[in-house]
Scaffold this active site. Structure first.
Site, PDB file in Angstrom:
ATOM      1  N   SER A 220      -6.912  -1.705  -5.883  1.00 14.17           N
ATOM      2  CA  SER A 220      -6.606  -0.366  -5.747  1.00 14.17           C
ATOM      3  C   SER A 220      -6.284  -0.328  -7.422  1.00 14.17           C
ATOM      4  O   SER A 220      -5.173  -0.686  -7.791  1.00 14.17           O
ATOM      5  CB  SER A 220      -5.379   0.069  -4.922  1.00 14.17           C
ATOM      6  OG  SER A 220      -5.712   0.070  -3.583  1.00 14.17           O
ATOM      7  N   ALA A 223      -5.521   6.458  -9.549  1.00 12.95           N
ATOM      8  CA  ALA A 223      -6.497   7.670  -9.647  1.00 12.95           C
ATOM      9  C   ALA A 223      -7.955   7.147 -10.076  1.00 12.95           C
ATOM     10  O   ALA A 223      -8.746   7.914  -9.904  1.00 12.95           O
ATOM     11  CB  ALA A 223      -5.756   8.870 -10.569  1.00 12.95           C
ATOM     12  N   ASP A 252      -1.945   1.064   1.681  1.00 11.98           N
ATOM     13  CA  ASP A 252      -1.888   0.481   3.155  1.00 11.98           C
ATOM     14  C   ASP A 252      -3.162   1.078   3.916  1.00 11.98           C
ATOM     15  O   ASP A 252      -3.760   0.453   4.926  1.00 11.98           O
ATOM     16  CB  ASP A 252      -0.757   0.601   3.559  1.00 11.98           C
ATOM     17  CG  ASP A 252       0.384   0.242   2.967  1.00 11.98           C
ATOM     18  OD1 ASP A 252       0.309  -0.854   2.067  1.00 11.98           O
ATOM     19  OD2 ASP A 252       1.590   0.798   2.799  1.00 11.98           O
TER      20      ASP A 252
END
Length: 315
Positions: A220, A223, A252
Protein backbone atom coordinates in the site's frame (compact mmCIF):
# COMPACT_ATOMS: atom_id res chain seq x y z
CA UNK A 1 -12.91 -19.61 3.68
CA UNK A 2 -10.41 -17.09 5.03
CA UNK A 3 -9.01 -17.56 8.52
CA UNK A 4 -7.39 -14.59 10.20
CA UNK A 5 -4.90 -14.51 13.07
CA UNK A 6 -4.66 -11.40 15.25
CA UNK A 7 -2.18 -11.85 18.12
CA UNK A 8 -2.91 -8.38 19.57
CA UNK A 9 -6.62 -7.61 18.99
CA UNK A 10 -8.45 -4.60 20.36
CA UNK A 11 -11.70 -2.81 20.89
CA UNK A 12 -11.48 0.28 18.68
CA UNK A 13 -13.42 3.31 19.91
CA UNK A 14 -13.68 6.21 17.46
CA UNK A 15 -14.77 9.76 18.36
CA UNK A 16 -15.57 12.34 15.68
CA UNK A 17 -14.78 15.86 16.95
CA UNK A 18 -15.59 19.36 15.64
CA UNK A 19 -11.98 20.24 16.52
CA UNK A 20 -9.12 18.82 18.57
CA UNK A 21 -7.90 21.25 21.27
CA UNK A 22 -5.31 20.06 23.73
CA UNK A 23 -6.13 20.58 27.40
CA UNK A 24 -9.86 21.11 26.76
CA UNK A 25 -13.02 19.16 27.48
CA UNK A 26 -14.12 17.91 24.06
CA UNK A 27 -17.62 16.82 23.02
CA UNK A 28 -17.86 14.25 20.26
CA UNK A 29 -20.35 14.67 17.44
CA UNK A 30 -20.40 10.90 16.91
CA UNK A 31 -18.77 7.83 18.36
CA UNK A 32 -18.66 4.08 17.77
CA UNK A 33 -16.90 0.97 19.00
CA UNK A 34 -15.69 -1.74 16.61
CA UNK A 35 -13.81 -5.00 16.97
CA UNK A 36 -10.23 -4.15 16.03
CA UNK A 37 -6.80 -5.42 15.19
CA UNK A 38 -5.51 -5.88 11.67
CA UNK A 39 -6.54 -9.51 11.23
CA UNK A 40 -9.96 -8.88 12.73
CA UNK A 41 -10.41 -5.98 10.31
CA UNK A 42 -9.62 -8.38 7.47
CA UNK A 43 -12.26 -10.79 8.79
CA UNK A 44 -14.76 -7.92 9.02
CA UNK A 45 -14.11 -6.95 5.40
CA UNK A 46 -14.35 -10.58 4.25
CA UNK A 47 -17.65 -11.00 6.11
CA UNK A 48 -18.96 -7.71 4.70
CA UNK A 49 -18.24 -9.07 1.22
CA UNK A 50 -20.40 -12.12 1.98
CA UNK A 51 -17.65 -14.73 2.52
CA UNK A 52 -17.11 -17.06 5.46
CA UNK A 53 -14.31 -16.16 7.85
CA UNK A 54 -12.96 -17.31 11.21
CA UNK A 55 -11.00 -14.96 13.48
CA UNK A 56 -8.40 -16.53 15.78
CA UNK A 57 -7.31 -14.18 18.57
CA UNK A 58 -6.36 -14.16 22.25
CA UNK A 59 -9.31 -12.82 24.26
CA UNK A 60 -9.27 -11.81 27.91
CA UNK A 61 -11.38 -9.99 30.47
CA UNK A 62 -14.73 -8.26 29.86
CA UNK A 63 -13.12 -6.47 26.90
CA UNK A 64 -12.41 -9.82 25.26
CA UNK A 65 -15.97 -10.98 25.88
CA UNK A 66 -17.33 -7.81 24.26
CA UNK A 67 -14.97 -8.29 21.31
CA UNK A 68 -16.25 -11.85 20.79
CA UNK A 69 -19.85 -10.62 20.91
CA UNK A 70 -19.15 -7.86 18.38
CA UNK A 71 -17.49 -10.36 16.04
CA UNK A 72 -20.64 -12.49 16.14
CA UNK A 73 -22.75 -9.44 15.30
CA UNK A 74 -20.54 -8.94 12.22
CA UNK A 75 -21.13 -12.54 11.11
CA UNK A 76 -17.63 -13.68 12.08
CA UNK A 77 -16.93 -16.93 13.88
CA UNK A 78 -14.67 -16.07 16.82
CA UNK A 79 -12.08 -18.72 17.68
CA UNK A 80 -10.98 -17.05 20.88
CA UNK A 81 -8.04 -18.36 22.88
CA UNK A 82 -8.54 -17.50 26.59
CA UNK A 83 -5.74 -15.46 28.18
CA UNK A 84 -5.17 -14.13 31.69
CA UNK A 85 -4.73 -10.50 30.59
CA UNK A 86 -7.40 -8.14 29.27
CA UNK A 87 -7.91 -7.28 25.62
CA UNK A 88 -6.73 -3.72 24.90
CA UNK A 89 -8.84 -0.69 23.98
CA UNK A 90 -7.60 1.74 21.30
CA UNK A 91 -8.96 5.26 20.77
CA UNK A 92 -9.13 7.24 17.52
CA UNK A 93 -9.98 10.97 17.36
CA UNK A 94 -11.24 12.17 13.96
CA UNK A 95 -11.30 15.85 12.96
CA UNK A 96 -13.58 17.24 10.22
CA UNK A 97 -10.74 17.42 7.68
CA UNK A 98 -10.03 13.70 8.16
CA UNK A 99 -6.99 14.16 10.42
CA UNK A 100 -6.69 11.19 12.79
CA UNK A 101 -5.12 11.06 16.23
CA UNK A 102 -4.73 7.49 17.46
CA UNK A 103 -3.93 6.20 20.91
CA UNK A 104 -3.03 2.51 20.78
CA UNK A 105 -2.74 0.59 24.04
CA UNK A 106 0.17 -1.79 24.56
CA UNK A 107 -2.02 -4.80 25.17
CA UNK A 108 -1.64 -7.82 27.48
CA UNK A 109 1.43 -9.99 27.85
CA UNK A 110 1.02 -13.47 26.34
CA UNK A 111 2.42 -16.45 28.23
CA UNK A 112 4.29 -19.31 26.57
CA UNK A 113 1.31 -21.62 27.08
CA UNK A 114 -1.09 -19.06 25.57
CA UNK A 115 1.24 -18.58 22.58
CA UNK A 116 1.25 -22.33 21.93
CA UNK A 117 -2.53 -22.43 22.26
CA UNK A 118 -2.78 -19.75 19.56
CA UNK A 119 -0.63 -21.81 17.20
CA UNK A 120 -2.71 -24.91 17.93
CA UNK A 121 -5.95 -23.00 17.27
CA UNK A 122 -4.68 -22.01 13.81
CA UNK A 123 -3.25 -25.43 12.97
CA UNK A 124 -6.46 -27.25 13.90
CA UNK A 125 -8.40 -25.14 11.37
CA UNK A 126 -5.80 -24.92 8.57
CA UNK A 127 -7.10 -27.73 6.39
CA UNK A 128 -10.46 -26.06 5.70
CA UNK A 129 -9.07 -22.65 4.70
CA UNK A 130 -8.37 -21.02 1.35
CA UNK A 131 -6.09 -18.45 2.98
CA UNK A 132 -4.70 -17.74 6.43
CA UNK A 133 -4.08 -14.03 7.02
CA UNK A 134 -1.63 -13.35 9.88
CA UNK A 135 -1.84 -9.68 10.74
CA UNK A 136 -0.62 -7.00 13.10
CA UNK A 137 1.95 -6.39 15.76
CA UNK A 138 3.03 -9.06 18.21
CA UNK A 139 2.01 -8.52 21.83
CA UNK A 140 4.40 -8.69 24.73
CA UNK A 141 5.55 -12.23 25.34
CA UNK A 142 5.67 -13.32 21.69
CA UNK A 143 9.16 -13.30 20.13
CA UNK A 144 9.74 -11.98 16.58
CA UNK A 145 10.06 -15.59 15.37
CA UNK A 146 6.45 -16.41 16.35
CA UNK A 147 5.04 -15.49 12.93
CA UNK A 148 7.80 -17.52 11.24
CA UNK A 149 6.73 -20.57 13.25
CA UNK A 150 3.09 -19.96 12.34
CA UNK A 151 3.92 -19.67 8.63
CA UNK A 152 6.01 -22.86 8.74
CA UNK A 153 3.31 -24.87 10.53
CA UNK A 154 0.58 -23.58 8.23
CA UNK A 155 2.57 -24.45 5.12
CA UNK A 156 3.12 -27.96 6.44
CA UNK A 157 -0.67 -28.21 6.71
CA UNK A 158 -1.00 -27.13 3.07
CA UNK A 159 -2.40 -23.64 3.70
CA UNK A 160 -1.61 -20.41 1.83
CA UNK A 161 -0.32 -17.61 4.06
CA UNK A 162 -0.72 -13.84 3.83
CA UNK A 163 1.41 -11.90 6.32
CA UNK A 164 0.82 -8.27 7.27
CA UNK A 165 3.32 -7.21 9.91
CA UNK A 166 6.52 -5.20 10.12
CA UNK A 167 9.96 -4.90 11.65
CA UNK A 168 11.72 -7.92 13.11
CA UNK A 169 8.57 -10.07 12.92
CA UNK A 170 8.42 -9.55 9.13
CA UNK A 171 12.11 -10.13 8.44
CA UNK A 172 12.17 -13.25 10.63
CA UNK A 173 9.26 -14.75 8.66
CA UNK A 174 10.61 -14.11 5.14
CA UNK A 175 12.80 -17.29 5.02
CA UNK A 176 9.60 -19.34 5.55
CA UNK A 177 8.27 -18.01 2.21
CA UNK A 178 4.92 -16.39 3.06
CA UNK A 179 2.74 -16.47 -0.06
CA UNK A 180 1.82 -12.78 0.23
CA UNK A 181 3.22 -10.03 2.41
CA UNK A 182 1.37 -6.72 2.70
CA UNK A 183 3.54 -3.82 3.89
CA UNK A 184 2.68 -0.17 3.62
CA UNK A 185 5.29 2.21 2.23
CA UNK A 186 6.91 2.94 5.60
CA UNK A 187 7.06 -0.77 6.49
CA UNK A 188 8.50 -1.53 3.07
CA UNK A 189 11.22 1.07 3.60
CA UNK A 190 11.96 -0.28 7.06
CA UNK A 191 12.31 -3.83 5.76
CA UNK A 192 14.98 -2.85 3.21
CA UNK A 193 16.63 -0.21 5.39
CA UNK A 194 16.41 2.77 3.06
CA UNK A 195 13.94 5.58 2.24
CA UNK A 196 11.55 5.38 -0.69
CA UNK A 197 11.00 8.51 -2.76
CA UNK A 198 9.40 7.16 -5.95
CA UNK A 199 7.16 4.35 -7.11
CA UNK A 200 10.27 2.82 -8.70
CA UNK A 201 11.97 2.77 -5.29
CA UNK A 202 8.99 0.84 -3.95
CA UNK A 203 9.20 -1.67 -6.81
CA UNK A 204 12.88 -2.29 -6.11
CA UNK A 205 12.19 -2.75 -2.40
CA UNK A 206 9.39 -5.23 -3.12
CA UNK A 207 11.64 -7.18 -5.48
CA UNK A 208 14.30 -7.31 -2.75
CA UNK A 209 11.80 -8.80 -0.29
CA UNK A 210 10.83 -11.39 -2.88
CA UNK A 211 14.50 -12.25 -3.17
CA UNK A 212 14.59 -12.77 0.60
CA UNK A 213 11.67 -15.21 0.57
CA UNK A 214 8.29 -13.54 0.03
CA UNK A 215 6.47 -15.10 -2.92
CA UNK A 216 4.53 -11.91 -3.68
CA UNK A 217 4.36 -8.40 -2.26
CA UNK A 218 1.17 -6.33 -2.09
CA UNK A 219 2.29 -2.87 -0.98
CA UNK A 220 0.00 0.00 0.00
CA UNK A 221 1.46 3.35 -1.08
CA UNK A 222 -1.14 5.57 0.55
CA UNK A 223 -2.75 8.10 -1.74
CA UNK A 224 -0.51 6.96 -4.61
CA UNK A 225 -2.19 3.56 -4.88
CA UNK A 226 -1.06 -0.04 -4.51
CA UNK A 227 1.71 -2.15 -5.94
CA UNK A 228 1.76 -5.90 -6.60
CA UNK A 229 5.07 -7.62 -7.34
CA UNK A 230 5.03 -11.38 -7.89
CA UNK A 231 6.57 -14.08 -10.06
CA UNK A 232 4.81 -12.76 -13.18
CA UNK A 233 5.97 -9.16 -12.87
CA UNK A 234 4.91 -5.88 -11.28
CA UNK A 235 1.51 -4.15 -11.43
CA UNK A 236 0.34 -0.76 -10.20
CA UNK A 237 -3.21 0.17 -9.22
CA UNK A 238 -4.91 3.38 -8.16
CA UNK A 239 -8.44 4.70 -7.70
CA UNK A 240 -10.32 7.97 -7.72
CA UNK A 241 -11.35 8.97 -4.18
CA UNK A 242 -13.70 11.91 -3.72
CA UNK A 243 -13.56 12.42 0.07
CA UNK A 244 -11.28 10.79 2.64
CA UNK A 245 -13.16 10.30 5.90
CA UNK A 246 -10.96 7.79 7.74
CA UNK A 247 -8.03 5.64 6.65
CA UNK A 248 -8.27 3.33 9.67
CA UNK A 249 -8.39 -0.26 8.40
CA UNK A 250 -8.11 0.69 4.73
CA UNK A 251 -5.04 -1.50 4.24
CA UNK A 252 -6.81 -4.38 5.97
CA UNK A 253 -9.82 -3.96 3.67
CA UNK A 254 -7.44 -4.04 0.70
CA UNK A 255 -5.88 -7.31 1.84
CA UNK A 256 -9.34 -8.82 2.37
CA UNK A 257 -10.38 -7.85 -1.14
CA UNK A 258 -7.17 -9.24 -2.60
CA UNK A 259 -7.54 -12.61 -0.86
CA UNK A 260 -11.28 -12.89 -1.55
CA UNK A 261 -10.50 -12.32 -5.25
CA UNK A 262 -8.03 -15.22 -5.30
CA UNK A 263 -4.90 -13.63 -3.88
CA UNK A 264 -2.92 -13.28 -7.11
CA UNK A 265 -2.80 -11.36 -10.35
CA UNK A 266 -3.84 -8.00 -11.73
CA UNK A 267 -7.55 -8.71 -11.25
CA UNK A 268 -7.12 -9.33 -7.54
CA UNK A 269 -5.08 -6.12 -7.30
CA UNK A 270 -7.99 -4.17 -8.82
CA UNK A 271 -10.36 -5.59 -6.19
CA UNK A 272 -7.85 -4.73 -3.45
CA UNK A 273 -7.62 -1.12 -4.66
CA UNK A 274 -11.42 -0.86 -4.82
CA UNK A 275 -11.74 -2.09 -1.24
CA UNK A 276 -9.11 0.34 0.03
CA UNK A 277 -10.67 3.29 -1.81
CA UNK A 278 -14.11 2.44 -0.43
CA UNK A 279 -12.79 2.04 3.13
CA UNK A 280 -11.23 5.51 3.33
CA UNK A 281 -14.59 7.06 2.46
CA UNK A 282 -16.34 5.38 5.42
CA UNK A 283 -16.30 6.48 9.09
CA UNK A 284 -14.00 4.98 11.71
CA UNK A 285 -12.92 1.48 10.82
CA UNK A 286 -16.15 0.56 9.00
CA UNK A 287 -15.44 -2.07 6.34
CA UNK A 288 -16.94 -1.71 2.85
CA UNK A 289 -19.73 -3.89 1.49
CA UNK A 290 -20.08 -4.80 -2.21
CA UNK A 291 -22.42 -1.82 -2.59
CA UNK A 292 -19.59 0.51 -1.55
CA UNK A 293 -17.16 -0.73 -4.21
CA UNK A 294 -16.60 1.15 -7.46
CA UNK A 295 -14.38 -0.88 -9.78
CA UNK A 296 -15.01 1.69 -12.55
CA UNK A 297 -12.90 4.16 -10.53
CA UNK A 298 -9.94 1.75 -10.44
CA UNK A 299 -7.10 1.54 -12.95
CA UNK A 300 -4.37 -1.10 -12.97
CA UNK A 301 -1.40 -1.39 -15.27
CA UNK A 302 1.82 -3.28 -15.87
CA UNK A 303 3.32 0.00 -17.12
CA UNK A 304 4.66 1.17 -13.76
CA UNK A 305 5.23 4.95 -13.39
CA UNK A 306 8.69 4.32 -11.92
CA UNK A 307 9.75 7.97 -11.77
CA UNK A 308 6.57 9.21 -10.11
CA UNK A 309 7.43 10.80 -6.73
CA UNK A 310 5.50 9.37 -3.80
CA UNK A 311 3.10 11.88 -2.28
CA UNK A 312 4.25 10.67 1.14
CA UNK A 313 7.93 9.72 0.73
CA UNK A 314 9.25 7.52 3.53
CA UNK A 315 12.02 8.25 5.95
Amino acid sequence: MILTVTPNPSLDRTYELPRLTRGSVLRATDDRVDPGGKGINVSRAVAAAGHRTIAVAPLGGPEGALLARLLGEHGIEAAGVPIAGSTRINVTLVEPDGTLTKVNAVGPEITEAEAEALLDAVQSRSAATDWIACCGSLPRGLPPQWYAELVARSHRAGALIALDTSGAALTAALPEHPDVIKPNAQELAGAVGRPLATVGDAVKAAEELRGRGARSVLASLGADGQLLVDGTGAYFGSARVDVVRSNVGAGDASLAGFLAAGGSGQGALAVAVAHGAAAVQLPGSVMPTPADLDLSAVTTTAEIPLDRPLMEPTS
